[in-house]
Design a protein around this motif. Structure first.
Motif, mmCIF file in Angstrom:
data_model
loop_
_atom_site.group_PDB
_atom_site.id
_atom_site.type_symbol
_atom_site.label_atom_id
_atom_site.label_comp_id
_atom_site.label_asym_id
_atom_site.label_seq_id
_atom_site.Cartn_x
_atom_site.Cartn_y
_atom_site.Cartn_z
ATOM 1 N N PHE A 36 54.126 61.866 11.921
ATOM 2 C CA PHE A 36 52.698 61.570 12.052
ATOM 3 C C PHE A 36 52.501 60.799 13.349
ATOM 4 C CE2 PHE A 36 49.378 58.375 11.434
ATOM 5 C CZ PHE A 36 48.288 59.211 11.271
ATOM 6 N N PHE A 37 51.417 61.120 14.071
ATOM 7 C CA PHE A 37 51.100 60.365 15.283
ATOM 8 C C PHE A 37 49.658 59.877 15.207
ATOM 9 C CE2 PHE A 37 49.592 60.366 19.805
ATOM 10 C CZ PHE A 37 50.338 59.273 20.222
ATOM 11 N N GLY A 38 49.523 58.581 14.959
ATOM 12 C CA GLY A 38 48.205 57.956 14.886
ATOM 13 C C GLY A 38 48.439 56.462 15.017
ATOM 14 N N PHE A 64 50.428 59.488 23.995
ATOM 15 C CA PHE A 64 51.005 60.806 23.691
ATOM 16 C C PHE A 64 52.050 61.205 24.729
ATOM 17 C CE2 PHE A 64 51.063 65.461 23.615
ATOM 18 C CZ PHE A 64 51.126 65.730 22.260
ATOM 19 N N SER A 65 51.778 60.819 25.980
ATOM 20 C CA SER A 65 52.672 61.252 27.067
ATOM 21 C C SER A 65 54.069 60.639 26.940
ATOM 22 C CB SER A 65 52.050 60.920 28.427
ATOM 23 O OG SER A 65 51.989 59.521 28.556
ATOM 24 N N LYS A 66 54.229 59.631 26.082
ATOM 25 C CA LYS A 66 55.565 59.014 25.903
ATOM 26 C C LYS A 66 56.408 59.784 24.873
ATOM 27 C CE LYS A 66 53.564 54.512 26.777
ATOM 28 N NZ LYS A 66 52.701 53.629 26.022
ATOM 29 N N ILE A 67 55.802 60.747 24.194
ATOM 30 C CA ILE A 67 56.517 61.459 23.131
ATOM 31 C C ILE A 67 57.471 62.504 23.715
ATOM 32 C CG2 ILE A 67 56.216 63.018 21.153
ATOM 33 C CD1 ILE A 67 53.527 61.777 20.634
ATOM 34 N N ASP A 68 58.670 62.570 23.147
ATOM 35 C CA ASP A 68 59.609 63.627 23.515
ATOM 36 C C ASP A 68 59.212 64.885 22.737
ATOM 37 O OD1 ASP A 68 61.691 65.344 23.842
ATOM 38 O OD2 ASP A 68 63.158 64.122 22.755
ATOM 39 N N LEU A 69 58.644 65.851 23.458
ATOM 40 C CA LEU A 69 58.094 67.032 22.782
ATOM 41 C C LEU A 69 59.166 68.051 22.386
ATOM 42 C CD1 LEU A 69 54.865 67.656 24.927
ATOM 43 C CD2 LEU A 69 54.977 66.810 22.574
ATOM 44 N N ASN A 106 34.946 53.346 9.202
ATOM 45 C CA ASN A 106 35.929 53.369 10.271
ATOM 46 C C ASN A 106 35.937 52.096 11.133
ATOM 47 O OD1 ASN A 106 36.866 53.921 12.986
ATOM 48 N ND2 ASN A 106 37.205 55.996 12.267
ATOM 49 N N LYS A 107 34.786 51.503 11.317
ATOM 50 C CA LYS A 107 34.611 50.269 12.125
ATOM 51 C C LYS A 107 35.323 50.339 13.472
ATOM 52 C CE LYS A 107 34.460 47.050 8.256
ATOM 53 N NZ LYS A 107 35.102 45.871 7.762
ATOM 54 N N ASP A 108 35.200 51.471 14.151
ATOM 55 C CA ASP A 108 35.800 51.621 15.484
ATOM 56 C C ASP A 108 37.288 51.292 15.546
ATOM 57 O OD1 ASP A 108 33.492 52.544 16.637
ATOM 58 O OD2 ASP A 108 32.747 50.497 17.002
ATOM 59 N N TYR A 109 38.001 51.684 14.517
ATOM 60 C CA TYR A 109 39.468 51.563 14.542
ATOM 61 C C TYR A 109 39.971 52.342 15.763
ATOM 62 C CZ TYR A 109 44.183 51.507 12.494
ATOM 63 O OH TYR A 109 45.524 51.301 12.242
ATOM 64 N N PRO A 110 40.917 51.799 16.505
ATOM 65 C CA PRO A 110 41.326 52.494 17.741
ATOM 66 C C PRO A 110 41.956 53.862 17.477
ATOM 67 C CG PRO A 110 42.761 50.617 17.284
ATOM 68 C CD PRO A 110 41.646 50.551 16.295
ATOM 69 N N GLN A 111 41.909 54.724 18.479
ATOM 70 C CA GLN A 111 42.500 56.055 18.376
ATOM 71 C C GLN A 111 43.598 56.202 19.421
ATOM 72 O OE1 GLN A 111 39.813 59.128 17.189
ATOM 73 N NE2 GLN A 111 38.131 58.114 18.213
ATOM 74 N N THR A 112 44.514 57.099 19.169
ATOM 75 C CA THR A 112 45.602 57.274 20.131
ATOM 76 C C THR A 112 45.061 57.875 21.427
ATOM 77 O OG1 THR A 112 46.064 59.410 19.123
ATOM 78 C CG2 THR A 112 47.461 57.569 18.456
ATOM 79 N N THR A 113 45.706 57.519 22.516
ATOM 80 C CA THR A 113 45.265 58.009 23.827
ATOM 81 C C THR A 113 46.287 59.016 24.373
ATOM 82 O OG1 THR A 113 46.501 56.318 25.000
ATOM 83 C CG2 THR A 113 44.230 55.777 24.374
ATOM 84 N N TRP A 114 45.866 59.701 25.424
ATOM 85 C CA TRP A 114 46.789 60.613 26.087
ATOM 86 C C TRP A 114 47.997 59.840 26.631
ATOM 87 C CZ3 TRP A 114 48.210 60.628 31.294
ATOM 88 C CH2 TRP A 114 49.106 61.667 31.618
ATOM 89 N N GLU A 115 47.762 58.604 27.107
ATOM 90 C CA GLU A 115 48.867 57.799 27.651
ATOM 91 C C GLU A 115 49.927 57.568 26.552
ATOM 92 O OE1 GLU A 115 45.641 57.099 28.178
ATOM 93 O OE2 GLU A 115 45.535 57.436 30.345
ATOM 94 N N ARG A 156 58.165 58.830 1.987
ATOM 95 C CA ARG A 156 58.122 60.294 2.090
ATOM 96 C C ARG A 156 58.865 60.823 3.311
ATOM 97 N NH1 ARG A 156 54.399 62.307 -1.339
ATOM 98 N NH2 ARG A 156 52.896 60.853 -2.218
ATOM 99 N N GLU A 157 59.486 59.891 4.040
ATOM 100 C CA GLU A 157 60.240 60.252 5.254
ATOM 101 C C GLU A 157 59.374 60.984 6.269
ATOM 102 O OE1 GLU A 157 63.866 62.162 4.088
ATOM 103 O OE2 GLU A 157 64.568 60.358 3.065
ATOM 104 N N ILE A 158 58.125 60.541 6.382
ATOM 105 C CA ILE A 158 57.248 61.053 7.440
ATOM 106 C C ILE A 158 57.474 60.145 8.649
ATOM 107 C CG2 ILE A 158 54.841 61.380 8.131
ATOM 108 C CD1 ILE A 158 54.241 61.816 5.081
ATOM 109 N N GLY A 159 57.940 60.730 9.752
ATOM 110 C CA GLY A 159 58.308 59.940 10.926
ATOM 111 C C GLY A 159 57.092 59.295 11.580
ATOM 112 N N THR A 160 57.279 58.073 12.049
ATOM 113 C CA THR A 160 56.170 57.359 12.709
ATOM 114 C C THR A 160 56.628 56.740 14.025
ATOM 115 O OG1 THR A 160 56.694 55.374 11.448
ATOM 116 C CG2 THR A 160 54.977 56.791 10.542
ATOM 117 N N ARG A 161 57.777 57.207 14.533
ATOM 118 C CA ARG A 161 58.375 56.501 15.674
ATOM 119 C C ARG A 161 57.489 56.481 16.918
ATOM 120 N NH1 ARG A 161 62.583 61.324 16.427
ATOM 121 N NH2 ARG A 161 61.479 61.969 14.590
ATOM 122 N N ASN A 162 56.576 57.440 17.039
ATOM 123 C CA ASN A 162 55.751 57.506 18.251
ATOM 124 C C ASN A 162 54.451 56.720 18.135
ATOM 125 O OD1 ASN A 162 57.465 59.524 19.545
ATOM 126 N ND2 ASN A 162 56.736 60.887 17.929
#
Ligand code: FRU
Length: 301
Positions: free
Chosen positions: A60-62, A125-130, A114-123, A80-86
């Motif tokens: 999961f990436f969030g 995302f760019s650190k993820i090993d695809l 939601n109260k403007d909870y932050p969202q992931t950015t492209w920056e 559930r062994e859902i990865g969150t490393r990123n």
């Protein structure tokens, strides 16, 4: 096992406070519910849950949070062994939804906070090993950053000669999010958004959406529309339209997250079991129907 053996789900995770009532309450009355529970929710988060239940390796990436309220969400992801490393971290309280499940109609009514909870950015995302992800699934939100994330996957593929499948769960903000479709292999479009657009049939929905998606010289995505108890339809990139009947659930217990389970069923069948489009949508229908027969997601398997 091939290197690209995992799915990455991009989006948000929230707390769902679920209240079960016999019938939907009248406004300004004071009632007792039949039962209630809370669980980890959110579209991409539910897709991750169902994928892990179906046996697909998933990350999961969030944005995760260090707040006390978030701890249970983290524990569930870990269990559930859902990865969150990123995932980046905030200290803000997580978003939540108040959900009413009405037993007489089977409806699920969601009020999201939601109260403007932050969202992931492209920056981020760019650190993820695809290299490990064969499929990246997105929620249609945070358009500018999501478009750049998709673009970097396509650039990565070009550079490495690999091909990553991109899917989009398109549920909100039509005009804003439309541009995301052109980078996708699959767009799963919601019946609720079709109705907001004034589109009354699944065929009209596929046709209107297909004609609105700019082609950009490339191939158009395959459009898939889950249509509730009527089943689902899809339109392939050549404009061929296919209809699928639904599977009648034995009983209607909990419709919350049925659409997310449909998406997970489709990804699982296509990615994990290399099923063709027809078989995969049929399986997705079956998973959505199974989901409705019980609370939560664990019974789906
Ligand atoms: C269901 C769901 C819930 C969440 C809401 C967010 O599809 O993901 O789990 O509260 O939608 O919009």
């Amino acid at each position: 096992m091939s290197q690209k053996s995992s799915v990455l789900c991009v989006g948000c995770t929230v707390i769902d406070f679920v209240t079960i009532v016999g019938s939907y309450p009248k406004e300004d009355t004071d009632r007792r519910c039949l039962d209630g529970f809370w669980q980890r929710g959110g579209n991409a988060s539910n897709v991750s849950t169902t994928l892990s239940v179906l046996g697909t390796k998933v990350d999961f990436f969030g944005i995760l949070s260090s707040s006390d309220a978030f701890r249970v969400l983290l524990e569930d992801l870990r269990r559930r062994e859902i990865g969150t490393r990123n995932c980046p971290l905030t200290s803000r309280d997580p978003p939540f939804s108040s959900v009413i499940l009405s037993q007489d109609t089977g409806s699920r009514t969601i009020i999201h906070c939601n109260k403007d909870y932050p969202q992931t950015t492209w920056e981020d995302f760019s650190k993820i090993d695809l290299s490990q992800y064969g499929w990246v699934h997105f929620e249609a939100r945070n358009t500018i950053h999501t478009a750049r994330m998709m673009q970097s996957i396509r650039e990565y593929d070009q550079k490495t000669g690999q091909s990553t499948i991109i899917s989009l769960d398109f549920e909100t903000r039509y005009d804003q999010n439309l541009e995301l479709c052109q980078s996708c292999d699959y767009v799963i479009f919601s019946k609720e958004l079709a109705s907001d657009k004034g589109w009354t049939t699944p065929r009209q929905t596929c046709e209107e959406l297909a004609s609105d998606i700019p082609s950009n010289g490339g191939q158009k995505p395959i459009i898939i529309c889950p249509w509730g108890s009527e089943g689902a339809v899809c339109m392939d990139s050549k404009g061929n339209y296919i209809k699928f009947s639904s599977y009648q659930p034995e009983k209607v217990v909990d419709t919350l997250g049925a659409g997310d389970s449909f998406v997970a069923g489709f990804i699982n069948a296509t990615f994990e079991h290399q099923r063709g489009l027809r078989d995969a949508v049929d399986f997705a229908n079956r998973v959505a129907s199974r989901k409705i027969e019980g609370f939560g997601y664990d019974h789906i398997q």
